[in-house]
Design a protein around this motif. Structure first.
Motif, short mmCIF file in Angstrom:
data_model
loop_
_atom_site.label_atom_id
_atom_site.label_comp_id
_atom_site.label_asym_id
_atom_site.label_seq_id
_atom_site.Cartn_x
_atom_site.Cartn_y
_atom_site.Cartn_z
N SER A 15 58.74 65.21 13.24
CA SER A 15 59.73 64.95 12.82
C SER A 15 60.34 63.65 13.06
O SER A 15 60.07 62.98 14.14
CB SER A 15 60.96 66.00 13.30
N ASN A 35 51.65 65.30 18.30
CA ASN A 35 52.22 66.40 19.05
C ASN A 35 53.52 67.07 18.68
O ASN A 35 54.28 66.22 18.41
CB ASN A 35 52.27 66.21 20.65
N LEU A 37 55.99 71.05 18.96
CA LEU A 37 56.38 72.33 19.54
C LEU A 37 55.84 72.96 18.03
O LEU A 37 55.32 74.15 18.20
CB LEU A 37 57.83 72.71 19.78
N SER A 38 56.37 72.70 17.03
CA SER A 38 56.36 73.44 15.70
C SER A 38 54.88 72.77 14.97
O SER A 38 54.52 71.52 14.60
CB SER A 38 57.51 72.92 14.86
N LYS A 41 55.45 71.56 11.20
CA LYS A 41 55.89 70.37 11.18
C LYS A 41 54.87 69.29 11.33
O LYS A 41 54.52 68.37 10.94
CB LYS A 41 57.18 69.85 11.99
N ALA A 61 51.93 71.34 22.07
CA ALA A 61 52.01 71.55 23.24
C ALA A 61 53.45 71.28 23.50
O ALA A 61 54.37 70.71 22.74
CB ALA A 61 51.12 70.45 23.95
N VAL A 63 56.03 69.75 25.91
CA VAL A 63 55.95 68.62 26.78
C VAL A 63 56.82 69.08 28.28
O VAL A 63 56.53 68.36 29.11
CB VAL A 63 56.64 67.28 26.24
N THR A 64 57.32 70.08 28.23
CA THR A 64 58.05 70.62 29.50
C THR A 64 57.15 71.59 30.46
O THR A 64 57.31 71.76 31.60
CB THR A 64 59.28 71.44 29.30
N ASN A 89 57.95 60.54 22.91
CA ASN A 89 59.12 60.33 22.12
C ASN A 89 59.89 61.86 22.04
O ASN A 89 61.21 61.76 21.70
CB ASN A 89 58.54 60.08 20.78
N GLY A 91 62.32 64.71 22.13
CA GLY A 91 63.54 64.60 22.89
C GLY A 91 64.45 65.64 22.05
O GLY A 91 64.25 66.00 20.88
N ILE A 92 65.36 66.24 22.74
CA ILE A 92 66.53 66.89 22.34
C ILE A 92 68.24 66.43 22.52
O ILE A 92 68.15 65.68 23.50
CB ILE A 92 66.55 68.51 22.91
N ARG A 108 67.59 72.48 30.57
CA ARG A 108 66.70 72.25 29.52
C ARG A 108 66.66 70.78 28.92
O ARG A 108 65.52 70.23 28.71
CB ARG A 108 67.35 73.29 28.18
N SER A 140 64.02 55.87 25.39
CA SER A 140 65.22 56.01 25.96
C SER A 140 66.32 55.88 25.02
O SER A 140 65.78 56.63 23.74
CB SER A 140 65.48 55.03 26.78
N PRO A 184 67.20 53.06 20.98
CA PRO A 184 67.75 52.92 19.65
C PRO A 184 69.29 53.25 19.53
O PRO A 184 69.72 53.83 20.71
CB PRO A 184 66.91 53.87 18.99
N PRO A 190 66.76 64.35 11.51
CA PRO A 190 67.13 65.58 11.78
C PRO A 190 67.97 65.99 12.95
O PRO A 190 68.98 66.51 13.14
CB PRO A 190 65.99 66.45 11.56
N PHE A 191 67.68 65.32 14.00
CA PHE A 191 68.18 65.41 15.31
C PHE A 191 69.83 65.04 15.20
O PHE A 191 70.59 65.83 15.71
CB PHE A 191 67.43 64.34 16.26
P1 NAP Z 1 63.88 64.92 15.83
O1 NAP Z 1 63.77 64.53 14.35
O2 NAP Z 1 64.72 65.93 16.15
O3 NAP Z 1 62.40 64.83 16.22
C1 NAP Z 1 62.13 65.13 17.84
C2 NAP Z 1 61.05 65.96 18.00
O4 NAP Z 1 60.71 66.42 19.22
C3 NAP Z 1 61.18 67.47 17.14
O5 NAP Z 1 59.87 67.50 16.04
C4 NAP Z 1 60.99 68.55 17.97
O6 NAP Z 1 60.32 69.61 17.85
C5 NAP Z 1 60.08 67.54 19.32
N1 NAP Z 1 60.35 68.43 20.50
C6 NAP Z 1 61.46 68.73 21.07
N2 NAP Z 1 61.13 69.55 22.25
C7 NAP Z 1 59.87 69.38 22.36
C8 NAP Z 1 58.90 70.08 23.34
N3 NAP Z 1 59.49 70.44 24.29
N4 NAP Z 1 57.71 69.48 23.23
C9 NAP Z 1 57.13 68.84 22.19
N5 NAP Z 1 57.95 68.47 21.41
C10 NAP Z 1 59.38 68.72 21.20
O7 NAP Z 1 64.75 63.83 16.59
P2 NAP Z 1 64.43 61.94 16.64
O8 NAP Z 1 65.72 61.64 16.36
O9 NAP Z 1 63.27 61.56 16.01
O10 NAP Z 1 64.45 61.64 18.04
C11 NAP Z 1 63.18 61.15 18.61
C12 NAP Z 1 63.58 60.50 20.01
O11 NAP Z 1 64.30 59.59 19.92
C13 NAP Z 1 64.32 61.78 20.98
O12 NAP Z 1 63.93 61.49 22.37
C14 NAP Z 1 65.68 61.32 21.12
O13 NAP Z 1 66.39 61.33 22.01
C15 NAP Z 1 65.58 59.73 20.65
N6 NAP Z 1 66.61 58.97 20.00
C16 NAP Z 1 67.12 59.52 18.92
C17 NAP Z 1 68.16 58.78 18.45
C18 NAP Z 1 68.76 58.96 17.05
O14 NAP Z 1 69.79 58.40 16.75
N7 NAP Z 1 68.08 59.97 16.30
C19 NAP Z 1 68.76 57.61 19.21
C20 NAP Z 1 68.02 57.26 20.23
C21 NAP Z 1 67.18 57.89 20.84
P3 NAP Z 1 60.93 70.84 17.20
O15 NAP Z 1 61.89 70.51 16.18
O16 NAP Z 1 59.76 71.69 16.72
O17 NAP Z 1 61.66 71.49 18.08
#
Ligand code: NAP
Length: 257
Positions: A15, A35, A37-38, A41, A61, A63-64, A89, A91-92, A108, A140, A184, A190-191
């Protein structure tokens, strides 16, 4: 072909930013290990890479989970013999003022965002050290450097990742391994869409507020971060070591002005 024949593991690449980076890395000649969880996806990301003629496999896998991460790294080594690039990469998000955060939610977010950087690095590093080569990119956020409302737990994790990046760089520089961090600003994924939905009565209005926070006047796109990850992954960044790279539309500079 800036990553020709490189083997790149990207956690959470089913994602958002991870997925966009997986597509870009594959387009630049890398063999990408997707890699997530889903499975659904992750497999979709692989399919999109294969459809454009690229090379990728999916490994599910968490990552925790140490056993899960170790087994993922073992599978990669068995199949490809090395990991050249590790992009931590996954993160939640976490929302709320500190006194409102449940202890379980704190644990968590620490597990996914910090232990989730520690574990893939721990298991991949010995193979990078053996080859005296590697690029690790840790996710970060600009929140590591500025105070933002209602994001205490999330900020704590991203600050930890930045500090971890610098320490890792010192320890692994003798092995010709580079470790850098991406910071960033707000990137539409989606996050962020979930965060907006869960935190504001009117997400549209919230987006307009967020746009004003950026000097760019607009929010970022996953591709903006993917291109920065590509630079750090490639040999073009050979003099980048332990660095925070901002892709934030000027949020940090604006806040400090
Ligand atoms: P995203 O679309 O929610 O993607 C994050 C992915 O990480 C999801 O596919 C999620 O899978 C996966 N994930 C979560 N827990 C996991 C686990 N335990 N093991 C393996 N995969 C796991 O979010 P994104 O915005 O692209 O964010 C990516 C990274 O950028 C994160 O670390 C976030 O903190 C960082 N970031 C984002 C922003 C922003 O504005 N978007 C800004 C700064 C930093 P599931 O959905 O299947 O759980």
């Amino acid at each position: 072909m800036r990553l020709k024949d490189k083997v790149a593991l990207i956690t959470g690449s089913g994602s958002g930013i991870g997925k966009s980076t997986a597509l870009l890395f594959a387009n630049e000649g890398a063999c990408v290990i997707v890699n997530d969880l889903s499975e659904e996806k992750g497999v979709e990301t692989v399919k999109e890479i294969e459809d454009m003629g690229g090379n990728a496999i999916f490994i599910q896998a968490d990552v925790t989970n140490p056993a899960s991460v170790q087994s993922m790294v073992n599978m990669i080594i068995d199949q490809f013999g090395r990991i050249d690039i590790l992009f931590n990469n996954a993160g939640i998000s976490g929302v709320g003022r500190l006194h409102e955060i449940e202890a379980d939610a704190w644990d968590r977010i620490m597990a996914v965002n910090v232990k989730g950087v520690f574990l893939p690095s721990k298991y991949a590093l010995p193979y990078m050290m053996e080859r005296k080569s590697g690029s690790i990119i840790n996710m970060s956020s600009c929140i590591a450097e500025i105070g933002l409302a209602l994001r205490a737990s999330y900020a704590a994790t991203k600050g930890a990742v930045l500090a971890l990046t610098k320490s890792m760089q010192v320890d692994y520089a003798p092995y010709n391994i580079r470790v850098n961090a991406l910071l960033p600003g707000t990137i539409i994924t989606p996050f962020v869409e979930d965060y907006l939905k869960n935190s504001y009565d009117d997400p549209e209005e919230a987006v307009e507020g967020l746009k004003k926070r950026q000097l760019s006047g607009d929010l970022g796109r996953p591709e903006d971060v993917a291109r920065a990850a590509l630079f750090l992954a490639s040999d073009e960044a050979k003099f980048m070591m332990g660095s925070p790279l901002y892709i934030d539309g000027g949020v940090v500079s604006g806040k400090n002005a």
